[in-house]
Design a protein around this motif. Structure first.
Motif, PDB file in Angstrom:
ATOM      1  N   ASP A  40       0.815  -1.212   0.000  1.00 38.98           N
ATOM      2  CA  ASP A  40       0.000   0.000   0.000  1.00 38.98           C
ATOM      3  C   ASP A  40       0.853   1.268   0.000  1.00 38.98           C
ATOM      4  OD1 ASP A  40      -2.363  -1.435   0.022  1.00 38.98           O
ATOM      5  OD2 ASP A  40      -2.419  -1.539   2.212  1.00 38.98           O
ATOM      6  N   PHE A  41       2.156   1.105   0.020  1.00 44.10           N
ATOM      7  CA  PHE A  41       3.058   2.254   0.012  1.00 44.10           C
ATOM      8  C   PHE A  41       3.908   2.249  -1.262  1.00 44.10           C
ATOM      9  CE2 PHE A  41       4.811  -1.205   2.622  1.00 44.10           C
ATOM     10  CZ  PHE A  41       6.005  -1.489   1.959  1.00 44.10           C
ATOM     11  N   GLN A  42       4.582   3.372  -1.517  1.00 42.38           N
ATOM     12  CA  GLN A  42       5.429   3.513  -2.694  1.00 42.38           C
ATOM     13  C   GLN A  42       6.893   3.264  -2.339  1.00 42.38           C
ATOM     14  OE1 GLN A  42       3.311   6.960  -5.336  1.00 42.38           O
ATOM     15  NE2 GLN A  42       4.354   7.656  -3.505  1.00 42.38           N
ATOM     16  N   VAL A  43       7.656   2.802  -3.328  1.00 41.38           N
ATOM     17  CA  VAL A  43       9.081   2.525  -3.144  1.00 41.38           C
ATOM     18  C   VAL A  43       9.882   3.323  -4.170  1.00 41.38           C
ATOM     19  CG1 VAL A  43      10.900   0.781  -3.189  1.00 41.38           C
ATOM     20  CG2 VAL A  43       8.628   0.204  -2.289  1.00 41.38           C
ATOM     21  N   LEU A  44      10.781   4.166  -3.663  1.00 40.91           N
ATOM     22  CA  LEU A  44      11.728   4.867  -4.524  1.00 40.91           C
ATOM     23  C   LEU A  44      13.086   4.207  -4.289  1.00 40.91           C
ATOM     24  CD1 LEU A  44      12.625   7.064  -6.454  1.00 40.91           C
ATOM     25  CD2 LEU A  44      12.654   8.690  -4.548  1.00 40.91           C
ATOM     26  N   PHE A  45      13.527   3.438  -5.249  1.00 39.58           N
ATOM     27  CA  PHE A  45      14.732   2.609  -5.139  1.00 39.58           C
ATOM     28  C   PHE A  45      15.844   3.230  -5.969  1.00 39.58           C
ATOM     29  CE2 PHE A  45      16.537  -1.655  -6.881  1.00 39.58           C
ATOM     30  CZ  PHE A  45      17.651  -1.552  -6.068  1.00 39.58           C
ATOM     31  N   VAL A  46      16.917   3.654  -5.299  1.00 41.77           N
ATOM     32  CA  VAL A  46      18.062   4.282  -5.964  1.00 41.77           C
ATOM     33  C   VAL A  46      19.225   3.297  -5.947  1.00 41.77           C
ATOM     34  CG1 VAL A  46      19.631   6.255  -5.986  1.00 41.77           C
ATOM     35  CG2 VAL A  46      17.258   6.550  -5.246  1.00 41.77           C
ATOM     36  N   THR A  47      19.633   2.860  -7.120  1.00 39.43           N
ATOM     37  CA  THR A  47      20.604   1.771  -7.243  1.00 39.43           C
ATOM     38  C   THR A  47      22.063   2.224  -7.161  1.00 39.43           C
ATOM     39  OG1 THR A  47      20.799   1.990  -9.656  1.00 39.43           O
ATOM     40  CG2 THR A  47      19.014   0.592  -8.805  1.00 39.43           C
ATOM     41  N   GLY A  48      22.315   3.494  -7.485  1.00 46.58           N
ATOM     42  CA  GLY A  48      23.687   3.950  -7.717  1.00 46.58           C
ATOM     43  C   GLY A  48      23.982   3.819  -9.201  1.00 46.58           C
ATOM     44  N   ARG A  49      24.661   4.806  -9.766  1.00 52.76           N
ATOM     45  CA  ARG A  49      24.865   4.829 -11.229  1.00 52.76           C
ATOM     46  C   ARG A  49      25.607   3.590 -11.725  1.00 52.76           C
ATOM     47  NH1 ARG A  49      26.051  10.735 -10.582  1.00 52.76           N
ATOM     48  NH2 ARG A  49      24.272  11.872 -11.465  1.00 52.76           N
ATOM     49  N   VAL A  50      26.631   3.152 -10.993  1.00 49.85           N
ATOM     50  CA  VAL A  50      27.458   2.047 -11.490  1.00 49.85           C
ATOM     51  C   VAL A  50      26.693   0.718 -11.472  1.00 49.85           C
ATOM     52  CG1 VAL A  50      29.616   3.145 -10.817  1.00 49.85           C
ATOM     53  CG2 VAL A  50      28.486   1.618  -9.215  1.00 49.85           C
ATOM     54  N   HIS A  51      25.630   0.637 -10.694  1.00 50.71           N
ATOM     55  CA  HIS A  51      24.866  -0.605 -10.588  1.00 50.71           C
ATOM     56  C   HIS A  51      23.609  -0.623 -11.451  1.00 50.71           C
ATOM     57  CE1 HIS A  51      27.222  -2.004  -7.092  1.00 50.71           C
ATOM     58  NE2 HIS A  51      27.129  -0.774  -6.633  1.00 50.71           N
ATOM     59  N   TYR A  52      23.162   0.531 -11.913  1.00 52.22           N
ATOM     60  CA  TYR A  52      21.818   0.664 -12.487  1.00 52.22           C
ATOM     61  C   TYR A  52      21.550  -0.302 -13.637  1.00 52.22           C
ATOM     62  CZ  TYR A  52      17.668   2.759 -14.607  1.00 52.22           C
ATOM     63  OH  TYR A  52      16.418   2.960 -15.126  1.00 52.22           O
ATOM     64  N   ASP A  53      22.400  -0.315 -14.649  1.00 49.49           N
ATOM     65  CA  ASP A  53      22.151  -1.168 -15.816  1.00 49.49           C
ATOM     66  C   ASP A  53      22.064  -2.638 -15.426  1.00 49.49           C
ATOM     67  OD1 ASP A  53      22.090   1.022 -17.462  1.00 49.49           O
ATOM     68  OD2 ASP A  53      24.184   0.844 -18.105  1.00 49.49           O
ATOM     69  N   GLY A  54      22.961  -3.059 -14.535  1.00 52.23           N
ATOM     70  CA  GLY A  54      22.951  -4.445 -14.092  1.00 52.23           C
ATOM     71  C   GLY A  54      21.701  -4.784 -13.304  1.00 52.23           C
ATOM     72  N   VAL A  55      21.219  -3.837 -12.492  1.00 51.24           N
ATOM     73  CA  VAL A  55      20.000  -4.054 -11.709  1.00 51.24           C
ATOM     74  C   VAL A  55      18.794  -4.201 -12.633  1.00 51.24           C
ATOM     75  CG1 VAL A  55      18.360  -2.940 -10.143  1.00 51.24           C
ATOM     76  CG2 VAL A  55      20.788  -2.980  -9.578  1.00 51.24           C
ATOM     77  N   ILE A  56      18.667  -3.301 -13.600  1.00 51.20           N
ATOM     78  CA  ILE A  56      17.514  -3.324 -14.512  1.00 51.20           C
ATOM     79  C   ILE A  56      17.446  -4.648 -15.276  1.00 51.20           C
ATOM     80  CG2 ILE A  56      16.520  -2.281 -16.588  1.00 51.20           C
ATOM     81  CD1 ILE A  56      16.093  -0.650 -14.039  1.00 51.20           C
ATOM     82  N   LYS A  57      18.590  -5.186 -15.666  1.00 50.37           N
ATOM     83  CA  LYS A  57      18.619  -6.446 -16.417  1.00 50.37           C
ATOM     84  C   LYS A  57      18.115  -7.628 -15.581  1.00 50.37           C
ATOM     85  CE  LYS A  57      22.466  -5.139 -19.442  1.00 50.37           C
ATOM     86  NZ  LYS A  57      23.899  -5.345 -19.752  1.00 50.37           N
ATOM     87  N   ARG A  58      18.191  -7.485 -14.263  1.00 54.05           N
ATOM     88  CA  ARG A  58      17.807  -8.589 -13.376  1.00 54.05           C
ATOM     89  C   ARG A  58      16.337  -8.510 -12.928  1.00 54.05           C
ATOM     90  NH1 ARG A  58      22.546  -7.050  -9.470  1.00 54.05           N
ATOM     91  NH2 ARG A  58      21.524  -8.372  -7.910  1.00 54.05           N
ATOM     92  N   ILE A  59      15.619  -7.505 -13.406  1.00 49.60           N
ATOM     93  CA  ILE A  59      14.237  -7.295 -12.946  1.00 49.60           C
ATOM     94  C   ILE A  59      13.243  -7.623 -14.055  1.00 49.60           C
ATOM     95  CG2 ILE A  59      12.591  -5.568 -12.120  1.00 49.60           C
ATOM     96  CD1 ILE A  59      14.911  -4.095 -10.830  1.00 49.60           C
TER      97      ILE A  59
END
Length: 369
Positions: free
Chosen positions: A220-239
């Motif tokens: 019921d709440f919102q999530v603002l998830f900040v990955t860090g620039r160096v991790h972002y592309d790798g994180v997105i590929k895993r989702i």
């Protein structure tokens, strides 16, 4: 009103630099600066941050001691002695009323030189565990300003110590709710948690968040998830794509001017650096701290314990972090209004929303004396 000629020095990490910048900003707001000079190193982070703000900047060449006995430390000593000579030259030319050091080895030479020239000196220690430079300078300066009461144990010169809080707290306290969450496709009217692992991000935190996305997507709440620039592309590929499209989840590589979004948050999950603690307690935001185990003397854990002891935060050691524990910890706070309000009240109790003004009072009192 007293107008100051002031030299400020601090470097190495943002934790030393941003409090110094917040102090300068507040002095300018109060029209208390005749002239200001920042002394740093040529290649340090401070050279970018300070010059970007249009503040006069001079450099000295200096480096920190190695933790092991080594011939390299002989060079460091020689460099320190040489930098004192240059620092004295800078001081004589600028003629400051006072010199302030906020930590990092770069501040050691300029503050020590000011002491030798009988210029009033103050150091500011942001953490519960004092840095090597500030411990050294504590023997020579006129005042030692601290942001955590526990830091008193780090200095033998008890009469010099004054509690001021961290200047970043006052900077954050002045920020009003501004609906900036809409920049991340989130609704400022909804309960929101920010999860981030510091300026560069942290893989263990990112991994736990990714695993908890199925639960977050139904929350019921919102999530603002900040990955860090160096991790972002790798994180997105895993989702999975369906979680990238969830209206209550926003995934960002980095957020510029992050303090601007703080008033619209109900909970923060992240590291327990001194600057983060100063900002969130000034605004009374509950927190779940995941201290970095990689910092010197594990000071983030000590920082977090002082805040959690008051009931303003919960601690989740990185070694124990799992997706299930992360979601459960967040949900326990955001789905229980009483818990959230109690933590918020406790956070406000230990916040120091006038920290810069407290530090400025120390400076002006020293100059008068």
């Amino acid at each position: 009103m007293t107008k100051l000629r002031i030299i400020v020095s601090g470097g190495g990490t943002g934790g030393h630099i941003y409090p110094a910048m917040a102090l300068i900003k507040r002095l300018k707001e109060r029209d208390m600066i005749e002239d200001v000079l920042y002394v740093g190193t040529e290649n340090g982070l401070e050279s970018k941050i300070v010059t970007r703000e249009g503040i006069a900047f001079k450099t000295i060449k200096i480096s920190g001691f190695k933790r092991k006995l080594t011939l390299e430390n002989i060079k460091v000593v020689n460099m320190f002695l040489s930098s004192i000579g240059k620092s004295k030259k800078i001081i004589r030319e600028f003629k400051p009323d006072i010199v302030v050091g906020t930590g990092g080895y770069v501040s050691s030479a300029i503050v020590y030189a000011a002491h030798a020239l009988k210029i009033p000196t103050v150091i500011h220690e942001q953490n519960t565990i004092a840095g090597v430079t500030n411990k050294f300078l504590g023997h020579f300066v006129d005042k030692i300003a601290i942001a955590f009461h526990q830091a008193e144990d780090q200095f033998s010169e008890k009469k010099k110590i004054v509690f001021t809080g961290n200047p970043r707290a006052q900077e954050a306290a002045g920020i009003k709710a501004n609906d900036r969450l809409k920049d991340f496709n989130l609704d400022s009217a909804k309960s929101t948690v920010l999860i981030f692992g510091g300026s560069r991000g942290a893989e263990p935190i990112n991994r736990a968040v990714i695993g908890a996305l199925p639960e977050f997507s139904e929350a019921d709440f919102q999530v603002l998830f900040v990955t860090g620039r160096v991790h972002y592309d790798g994180v997105i590929k895993r989702i999975e794509q369906k979680y990238l499209d969830q209206p209550n989840i926003s995934i960002q590589p980095y957020i510029d001017n992050m303090p601007e979004i703080l008033p619209d948050l109900k909970l923060i999950v992240g590291r327990s650096g001194a600057t983060s603690i100063a900002e969130i307690t000034a605004l009374g935001i509950p927190a779940i701290f995941i201290p970095s185990p990689y910092v010197t003397h594990d000071h983030q854990t000590i920082n977090a314990r002082e805040i959690s002891a008051n009931g303003a935060a919960k601690i989740m050691p990185e070694a124990d972090l799992t997706s299930a524990k992360l979601f459960e910890g967040i949900s326990d706070i955001l789905t229980n209004e009483n818990v959230e309000n109690e933590m918020s009240d406790a956070s406000k109790e230990i916040g120091v929303p006038d920290a810069s003004d407290k530090l400025i009072a120390v400076l002006t009192d020293l100059i008068k004396k």
